[in-house]
Motif scaffolding. Structure first.
Motif, PDB file in Angstrom:
ATOM      1  N   THR A 301      -4.764   0.888   3.164  1.00  0.00           N
ATOM      2  CA  THR A 301      -4.715   1.169   1.735  1.00  0.00           C
ATOM      3  C   THR A 301      -6.007   1.839   1.305  1.00  0.00           C
ATOM      4  O   THR A 301      -6.996   1.866   2.047  1.00  0.00           O
ATOM      5  CB  THR A 301      -4.517  -0.120   0.904  1.00  0.00           C
ATOM      6  N   ARG A 310      -5.145   0.134  -6.152  1.00  0.00           N
ATOM      7  CA  ARG A 310      -4.982   0.107  -4.699  1.00  0.00           C
ATOM      8  C   ARG A 310      -3.655   0.754  -4.330  1.00  0.00           C
ATOM      9  O   ARG A 310      -2.612   0.398  -4.860  1.00  0.00           O
ATOM     10  CB  ARG A 310      -5.027  -1.337  -4.213  1.00  0.00           C
ATOM     11  N   ARG A 311      -3.697   1.748  -3.433  1.00  0.00           N
ATOM     12  CA  ARG A 311      -2.494   2.469  -3.033  1.00  0.00           C
ATOM     13  C   ARG A 311      -2.403   2.548  -1.520  1.00  0.00           C
ATOM     14  O   ARG A 311      -3.428   2.500  -0.828  1.00  0.00           O
ATOM     15  CB  ARG A 311      -2.516   3.906  -3.592  1.00  0.00           C
ATOM     16  N   PRO A 312      -1.188   2.720  -0.990  1.00  0.00           N
ATOM     17  CA  PRO A 312      -1.049   2.899   0.463  1.00  0.00           C
ATOM     18  C   PRO A 312      -1.695   4.210   0.904  1.00  0.00           C
ATOM     19  O   PRO A 312      -1.586   5.232   0.229  1.00  0.00           O
ATOM     20  CB  PRO A 312       0.469   2.938   0.680  1.00  0.00           C
TER      21      PRO A 312
END
Length: 343
Positions: A301, A310-312
């Motif tokens: 992430t 928070r992102r992949p």
């Protein structure tokens, strides 16, 4: 400006100023711990200090010259469905170890001299050439300036979305007419220890200045490789790599040197700064790969600068459609495909 939409669609969110995010997190943490009355005053004072400092940074950005550029129709802001990172956040948080190992690079760059500036292209070329950045800014040396929105992914797992201004890097390489035996591109940054505190008193393990990096020639000629001279409609701030830097959106950020002074075409693979310092942690290829962790943290992430969202992490940072062909036929465990180690 008109931008062509892409079929790639990812969730988006409105950016939040960095100081609001930091202070909100700090205050919420304090509230959860109880006894807030004794801590609220100092926390608010800290927030006010952070706010004043970021406003001070913003004041310096106002002085940067506005650049004229055309929007690039291939790499528009809808390409990955995400908004721009707030400009001030990108000016406050930087990695530029020539000045400091902290993120507050803006405090240390005042004496750095970024004008006038020239860089040369030499080595295995038919026509060695030296470019004056002033001519690039004026559109005289490498053609019309373009504006491209790119995702930027730091190896430390933070990320941002930035509108860069510059020219395709392939124009630089092709202007020098590579010889048939040229296979790699070596890039070297500046050496000004009298102006860059980190080059004077950096940690012993960083004593390899000037910074140096390398790419294969096909990587350098890829359509997404970009030589940036500006961002957010203005010339580059000093803490962001003024006056000229390389942007490679499918690789971790350290693969794009700042304040470039020399570019050399070679037949042999050149050494690279971080691979020379820590070969078990940083390889030559350094393509963004969520499935291969850094030895000390996960790369699955990323935290968006400015909002903290928070992102992949995406393979090749989302640019696989443009660059995967460079690594065609390789297995996903091949270090050239992803981040890899000990390549």
């Amino acid at each position: 400006m008109r931008w062509r939409k892409s079929s790639i669609s990812l969730p988006s969110a409105d950016p939040t100023p960095e100081e609001i995010f930091r202070c909100r997190r700090t205050l919420l943490k304090a509230m959860g711990l109880g006894g807030m009355a004794g801590t609220l005053g100092p926390l608010l004072a800290a927030c006010d200090l952070w706010g004043r400092e970021t406003r001070q940074v913003e004041d310096t950005l106002v002085e940067l010259r506005t650049l004229k550029a055309v929007p690039n129709q291939t790499f528009g802001p809808d390409q990955l469905g995400q908004p721009l990172t707030e400009r001030r956040a990108t000016a406050v948080v930087n990695n530029f170890y020539e000045f400091t190992t902290g993120k507050d690079v803006w405090r240390y760059v005042e004496d750095f001299v970024a004008r006038p500036w020239r860089f040369e292209v030499s080595g295995l070329v038919e026509r060695p050439v030296t470019f004056d950045v002033a001519d690039i800014l004026a559109g005289k040396a490498l053609g019309e300036l373009e504006e491209r929105l790119y995702r930027f992914r730091c190896v430390e797992a933070w990320a941002m979305n930035v509108p860069w201004i510059g020219v395709p890097f392939r124009r630089v390489i092709e202007a020098a007419r590579p010889k048939p035996e040229a296979k790699y591109v070596r890039l070297i940054s500046f050496l000004q220890p009298e102006k860059a505190p980190g080059q004077q008193s950096g940690a012993p393990y960083l004593r390899l200045w000037p910074y140096f990096e390398g790419l294969t020639l096909p990587e350098a000629l890829n359509e997404t490789a970009f030589l940036a001279v500006g961002m957010y409609g203005h010339e580059l701030p000093k803490q962001s790599g003024a006056p000229v830097r390389l942007v490679l959106p499918w690789k971790y950020g350290y693969k794009g040197p700042k304040s470039i002074t020399r570019i050399e075409l070679t037949a042999e693979r050149p050494p690279t700064f971080w691979n020379a310092l820590a070969p078990d942690e940083y390889d030559f290829w350094s393509n963004v790969d969520p499935n291969t962790p850094h030895p000390r943290w996960s790369q699955a992430t990323e935290r968006m600068l400015g909002t903290g969202e928070r992102r992949p992490t995406l393979p090749f940072n989302g640019y696989g459609k443009f660059v995967a062909g460079l690594y065609a036929g390789l297995g996903k465990n091949d270090p050239r495909y992803g981040f890899g180690l000990n390549a």
